[in-house]
Design a protein around this motif. Sequence first.
Motif, PDB file in Angstrom:
ATOM      1  N   LEU A  39       1.080  -0.939   0.017  1.00  0.00           N
ATOM      2  CA  LEU A  39      -0.165  -0.121   0.289  1.00  0.00           C
ATOM      3  C   LEU A  39       0.540   1.493  -0.325  1.00  0.00           C
ATOM      4  CD1 LEU A  39      -2.735  -0.926   2.414  1.00  0.00           C
ATOM      5  CD2 LEU A  39      -2.726  -1.351   0.098  1.00  0.00           C
ATOM      6  N   PHE A  40       0.833   2.263  -0.766  1.00  0.00           N
ATOM      7  CA  PHE A  40       1.354   3.251  -1.018  1.00  0.00           C
ATOM      8  C   PHE A  40       0.042   4.603  -0.488  1.00  0.00           C
ATOM      9  CE2 PHE A  40       3.232   0.497  -3.471  1.00  0.00           C
ATOM     10  CZ  PHE A  40       4.620   0.737  -3.982  1.00  0.00           C
ATOM     11  N   GLY A 199       4.349 -11.119  -7.678  1.00  0.00           N
ATOM     12  CA  GLY A 199       3.168 -11.705  -7.836  1.00  0.00           C
ATOM     13  C   GLY A 199       1.753 -10.616  -6.480  1.00  0.00           C
ATOM     14  N   HIS A 200       2.725  -9.772  -5.216  1.00  0.00           N
ATOM     15  CA  HIS A 200       1.434  -8.942  -4.837  1.00  0.00           C
ATOM     16  C   HIS A 200       0.430  -7.752  -5.502  1.00  0.00           C
ATOM     17  CE1 HIS A 200       4.051 -11.354  -1.680  1.00  0.00           C
ATOM     18  NE2 HIS A 200       4.965 -10.909  -1.988  1.00  0.00           N
ATOM     19  N   GLU A 201      -0.422  -7.292  -5.053  1.00  0.00           N
ATOM     20  CA  GLU A 201      -1.011  -6.006  -5.361  1.00  0.00           C
ATOM     21  C   GLU A 201      -0.432  -4.641  -5.432  1.00  0.00           C
ATOM     22  OE1 GLU A 201      -4.917  -6.939  -4.984  1.00  0.00           O
ATOM     23  OE2 GLU A 201      -5.043  -8.763  -5.563  1.00  0.00           O
ATOM     24  N   ALA A 202      -0.621  -3.755  -5.642  1.00  0.00           N
ATOM     25  CA  ALA A 202       0.354  -2.449  -5.474  1.00  0.00           C
ATOM     26  C   ALA A 202      -0.997  -1.824  -5.355  1.00  0.00           C
ATOM     27  CB  ALA A 202       1.338  -1.941  -6.174  1.00  0.00           C
ATOM     28  N   ILE A 279       3.454  -4.713   2.547  1.00  0.00           N
ATOM     29  CA  ILE A 279       4.588  -3.091   2.989  1.00  0.00           C
ATOM     30  C   ILE A 279       3.203  -1.812   2.994  1.00  0.00           C
ATOM     31  CG2 ILE A 279       6.285  -1.883   1.881  1.00  0.00           C
ATOM     32  CD1 ILE A 279       7.500  -4.487   0.974  1.00  0.00           C
ATOM     33  N   ALA A 280       3.576  -1.087   3.673  1.00  0.00           N
ATOM     34  CA  ALA A 280       2.952  -0.174   3.730  1.00  0.00           C
ATOM     35  C   ALA A 280       3.760   1.458   4.181  1.00  0.00           C
ATOM     36  CB  ALA A 280       1.758  -0.054   4.803  1.00  0.00           C
ATOM     37  N   CYS A 281       4.192   3.087   3.037  1.00  0.00           N
ATOM     38  CA  CYS A 281       4.922   3.368   2.776  1.00  0.00           C
ATOM     39  C   CYS A 281       3.861   4.732   3.036  1.00  0.00           C
ATOM     40  CB  CYS A 281       5.028   3.579   1.557  1.00  0.00           C
ATOM     41  SG  CYS A 281       5.543   2.119   1.030  1.00  0.00           S
TER      42      CYS A 281
END
Length: 329
Positions: A39-40, A199-202, A279-281
């Motif tokens: 997540l961004f 293979g992850h979703e952004a 991951i989160a940004c």
Amino acid sequence: MHERWSAQPEDVLAEAWGRDALAKVERALERSPKGARVLFDFDNTIVRGDLGDIALLALLEEDVIVRPSHDQWGPLTSSAREVIEQAFGSSDALGVGDDRRAGVVRVLAHVLTKERLVDGRAAFEPSITSCCRGSYFAMAALIDALPLEAREALAIRAWESALATDGDRVTEIEGHRIERSLKPREAMLALRAIAEREGHEAWIVTASHEDLVRTIAPRLGFDPARVIGARPSRSFASWAAVDGAPVMTFDVGKRAHVAHHAEGRAIADAHGHRPMVAIACGDADTDHAMLEDASGLLVLVDRGQPRVTALARARELEGEVAVIRVAPR
């Protein structure tokens, strides 16, 4: 998607943030199940600068201002509604040459930047909840009042102007400083590329109006269908108020919107669900819940905001979730 560099994204990220940061990214992605989200936040995270602020400035300076309907402003006080309605008068749309425009711009600028009326009275009640900030919601309401084509044109005009503007140019509006330039953080874009390749979703989760960011997202390699932003009409139509204010993409509201839009949870269940986040940004306290959900890595553009700074420090002490601190410049 087309990438921006001739180098590998790992090299882009390592050059900007260091090899240790790259190792943290790779380890977090390896430890996370496929499909876990990255997540961004957008403003001041994916880009240096704030597209929402720049678009608002462009709207107030040189575009038609459309009056949102009475019930779309969010938690405005009755006195603020009255002052804004008086400023607009009988006009639902104000062009650049309209006699009422200067008065409307002054009122709106004060409400949106100071969260108060010119005479000092509070403009929002409540002003901040776990899922809403009144000024952010009202700013999005002004964008939401425009037709879709106008929202997209505004985004493109603001974006292209900001990319071409010197980084030191600042406009002050009612004491609020707005940097007129935007600059993509290439390491954030590289992180998106690495995550999707593995293979992850952004996803972009932003408090700016959704259509502003959706319009620009493909230029940065992001899927516009994976942008979740502020959309006042949707907040009122689909989400019950929390603590007396609409639910928007703000703090805990970001978590709820990810649960609903990215994971398909029913709105009734979204508030109690913690999404699967690798991951989160983010950069600000409005990103706290989203950063808190990261199971592998928290990336903080460290602007000194207290809650997210404390969260990053706690994660570093606990040692289970890695932390990358990014300088804001």
